[in-house]
Design a protein around this motif. Sequence first.
Motif, PDB file in Angstrom:
ATOM      1  N   VAL A  99       0.963  -1.309   0.025  1.00  0.00           N
ATOM      2  CA  VAL A  99       0.051   0.012   0.139  1.00  0.00           C
ATOM      3  C   VAL A  99       0.836   1.045  -0.106  1.00  0.00           C
ATOM      4  O   VAL A  99       1.839   1.318   0.693  1.00  0.00           O
ATOM      5  CB  VAL A  99      -0.646  -0.038   1.306  1.00  0.00           C
ATOM      6  N   SER A 100       0.878   2.142  -0.856  1.00  0.00           N
ATOM      7  CA  SER A 100       1.744   3.261  -1.047  1.00  0.00           C
ATOM      8  C   SER A 100       0.881   4.630  -1.612  1.00  0.00           C
ATOM      9  O   SER A 100      -0.390   4.384  -2.248  1.00  0.00           O
ATOM     10  CB  SER A 100       2.901   3.142  -1.956  1.00  0.00           C
ATOM     11  N   GLY A 101       1.655   5.648  -1.820  1.00  0.00           N
ATOM     12  CA  GLY A 101       1.124   6.851  -2.298  1.00  0.00           C
ATOM     13  C   GLY A 101       0.055   7.304  -1.578  1.00  0.00           C
ATOM     14  O   GLY A 101      -0.787   8.144  -2.156  1.00  0.00           O
ATOM     15  N   VAL A 102       0.044   7.113  -0.395  1.00  0.00           N
ATOM     16  CA  VAL A 102      -1.168   7.675   0.429  1.00  0.00           C
ATOM     17  C   VAL A 102      -1.030   9.254   0.901  1.00  0.00           C
ATOM     18  O   VAL A 102       0.014   9.478   1.376  1.00  0.00           O
ATOM     19  CB  VAL A 102      -1.260   6.761   1.713  1.00  0.00           C
ATOM     20  N   CYS A 103      -1.779   9.931   0.528  1.00  0.00           N
ATOM     21  CA  CYS A 103      -1.426  11.336   0.838  1.00  0.00           C
ATOM     22  C   CYS A 103      -2.837  12.074   0.756  1.00  0.00           C
ATOM     23  O   CYS A 103      -3.750  11.725  -0.292  1.00  0.00           O
ATOM     24  CB  CYS A 103      -0.638  11.952  -0.129  1.00  0.00           C
ATOM     25  N   THR A 104      -3.013  13.086   1.312  1.00  0.00           N
ATOM     26  CA  THR A 104      -3.984  14.074   1.482  1.00  0.00           C
ATOM     27  C   THR A 104      -3.781  15.483   1.161  1.00  0.00           C
ATOM     28  O   THR A 104      -2.649  16.123   1.949  1.00  0.00           O
ATOM     29  CB  THR A 104      -4.946  14.068   2.834  1.00  0.00           C
ATOM     30  N   ALA A 163       6.834   2.924   6.313  1.00  0.00           N
ATOM     31  CA  ALA A 163       7.099   4.403   6.999  1.00  0.00           C
ATOM     32  C   ALA A 163       8.234   4.597   7.669  1.00  0.00           C
ATOM     33  O   ALA A 163       8.851   3.759   8.162  1.00  0.00           O
ATOM     34  CB  ALA A 163       5.688   4.559   7.993  1.00  0.00           C
ATOM     35  N   TYR A 164       8.599   5.805   7.698  1.00  0.00           N
ATOM     36  CA  TYR A 164       9.725   6.168   8.297  1.00  0.00           C
ATOM     37  C   TYR A 164       9.476   5.985   9.756  1.00  0.00           C
ATOM     38  O   TYR A 164       8.483   6.145  10.430  1.00  0.00           O
ATOM     39  CB  TYR A 164      10.348   7.512   8.341  1.00  0.00           C
ATOM     40  N   ALA A 165      10.732   5.319  10.537  1.00  0.00           N
ATOM     41  CA  ALA A 165      10.408   5.176  12.045  1.00  0.00           C
ATOM     42  C   ALA A 165       9.983   6.159  12.819  1.00  0.00           C
ATOM     43  O   ALA A 165       9.484   6.181  13.925  1.00  0.00           O
ATOM     44  CB  ALA A 165      11.557   4.385  12.601  1.00  0.00           C
ATOM     45  N   SER A 166      10.362   7.389  12.417  1.00  0.00           N
ATOM     46  CA  SER A 166      10.073   8.588  13.089  1.00  0.00           C
ATOM     47  C   SER A 166       8.534   9.129  13.032  1.00  0.00           C
ATOM     48  O   SER A 166       8.193   9.944  13.591  1.00  0.00           O
ATOM     49  CB  SER A 166      11.205   9.785  12.698  1.00  0.00           C
ATOM     50  N   ASN A 167       7.864   8.690  11.907  1.00  0.00           N
ATOM     51  CA  ASN A 167       6.713   9.005  11.495  1.00  0.00           C
ATOM     52  C   ASN A 167       5.669   8.182  12.500  1.00  0.00           C
ATOM     53  O   ASN A 167       4.923   7.293  11.945  1.00  0.00           O
ATOM     54  CB  ASN A 167       6.294   8.841  10.028  1.00  0.00           C
ATOM     55  N   THR A 168       5.597   8.699  13.860  1.00  0.00           N
ATOM     56  CA  THR A 168       4.644   7.739  14.612  1.00  0.00           C
ATOM     57  C   THR A 168       3.334   8.287  14.522  1.00  0.00           C
ATOM     58  O   THR A 168       2.338   7.043  14.587  1.00  0.00           O
ATOM     59  CB  THR A 168       5.099   8.445  16.092  1.00  0.00           C
ATOM     60  N   GLY A 169       2.766   9.219  13.649  1.00  0.00           N
ATOM     61  CA  GLY A 169       1.357   9.522  13.359  1.00  0.00           C
ATOM     62  C   GLY A 169       1.226   8.306  12.367  1.00  0.00           C
ATOM     63  O   GLY A 169      -0.030   7.880  12.597  1.00  0.00           O
ATOM     64  N   ALA A 170       1.717   8.251  11.316  1.00  0.00           N
ATOM     65  CA  ALA A 170       1.546   7.294  10.227  1.00  0.00           C
ATOM     66  C   ALA A 170       1.250   5.950  10.616  1.00  0.00           C
ATOM     67  O   ALA A 170       0.527   5.211  10.593  1.00  0.00           O
ATOM     68  CB  ALA A 170       2.233   7.413   9.086  1.00  0.00           C
ATOM     69  N   ILE A 171       2.364   5.497  11.801  1.00  0.00           N
ATOM     70  CA  ILE A 171       2.275   3.825  12.277  1.00  0.00           C
ATOM     71  C   ILE A 171       1.310   3.901  12.951  1.00  0.00           C
ATOM     72  O   ILE A 171       0.661   2.707  13.014  1.00  0.00           O
ATOM     73  CB  ILE A 171       3.788   4.164  13.224  1.00  0.00           C
ATOM     74  N   ARG A 172       0.772   4.818  13.976  1.00  0.00           N
ATOM     75  CA  ARG A 172      -0.403   4.671  14.426  1.00  0.00           C
ATOM     76  C   ARG A 172      -1.663   4.376  13.718  1.00  0.00           C
ATOM     77  O   ARG A 172      -2.463   3.633  14.050  1.00  0.00           O
ATOM     78  CB  ARG A 172      -0.659   5.707  15.511  1.00  0.00           C
ATOM     79  N   LEU A 173      -1.544   5.267  12.916  1.00  0.00           N
ATOM     80  CA  LEU A 173      -2.947   5.019  11.803  1.00  0.00           C
ATOM     81  C   LEU A 173      -2.807   3.565  11.288  1.00  0.00           C
ATOM     82  O   LEU A 173      -4.069   2.906  11.270  1.00  0.00           O
ATOM     83  CB  LEU A 173      -2.845   6.115  10.657  1.00  0.00           C
ATOM     84  N   TYR A 174      -1.734   3.114  10.826  1.00  0.00           N
ATOM     85  CA  TYR A 174      -1.817   1.901  10.070  1.00  0.00           C
ATOM     86  C   TYR A 174      -2.073   1.023  11.228  1.00  0.00           C
ATOM     87  O   TYR A 174      -2.516  -0.232  10.933  1.00  0.00           O
ATOM     88  CB  TYR A 174      -0.363   1.996   9.263  1.00  0.00           C
TER      89      TYR A 174
END
Length: 261
Positions: A194-199, A231-242
Motif C-alpha cells: 500500500v503506497s502513495g497515501v496522501c491528503t 513508513a519512516y520510523a520517526s513518523n509515529t502518526g502514520a504508524i499509529r494510523l496503520y
Amino acid sequence: MLERAPPRRPPGRGVTPQSQSSGGHRLPSSPSSASMSAHPLDRPIWEALADRHAAFALGDPGARRYRPDISPFAAARDSSIEAQSALTGLLPSDGALVLLEAGPIAVPPGAIVDKEAVGVQMVAETLQPARLDGRVVPLGDADAPEMLALATLTEPGPFLPNTHLFGGFIGIRIDGRLAAMAGERLKPPGHCEVSGVCTHPDFRGQGLAGLLSAIVANRIAVRGEVPFLHAYASNTGAIRLYESLGFRIRCEVSVLVLRRP
C-alpha cells in the motif's frame, strides 16, 4: 509509503473477503526477520523487479532498477562483487537511486550515500474492514497530472510522472479537486504494498488517508495477497494510523539514496 525525503546522511498468503459487519479478518502471519531466511519482504524491491514488475525493470541478472519515469528504486541481487558492480552501473549520471531493505545495505563501489534513513515495514495482521464511501473513484492515466501534483505537494514517497502505472490507485474528489489518494507499489511474490497515501492540506483531518488505505489493503487481501507498507520510523502518526487498520511492525528497514561522486 515512506513519507517525505529521508534526512541527509550524517558523517560517519491470501485471505477471503470479509463482510462489512465483521470485526476484521486475521491474515496469515509473516515471520519475523529473526526467524526467517530469504523472506520476500526482506528485499522487496529486488523481489518485485525479478518477478511481477519485470516489465518495468532495467538492468541485468546482477542488479535492476525501475524505469526512471516510474520509480528511483533499485536493488542488487545480493552482496557479491558482481551484483554490487552491476548496481553501480545503473546509477544515473544526473539523479539518484533509492535502496530499501531489511537490515544494513551494502554500498556498491563507486557510489556515494547522499541520504540515509531508518524505516519500518508493516504487514497486515488483522485487517479491519473498509467502510463504504460513494466518493471513492478509481484513478488512472487521465488523472496522472493531478496525482503527480498532489504527491509533489505532500511527498508520500517517490512519485514520478508514471508512478501511477503501479496500479490500484483510488482517490476522493471534493469540489472537483483531488483531495486524497492511495494505491499500490512493490509487488514481491504473495504480497502487495500500500503506497502513495496522501491528503491535500486543505482536506486533512477528515480521515481520508485511513479510509483509502483500508480500501486498498482490503482489495489486496481479497486477491489472496498479504498487504504491507513502509513508513519512516520517526513518523509515529502514520504508524499509529496503520496499526489502527490492522497492520503491525514486521521489521526495521534501511533506506539509502545513492549517487555518483
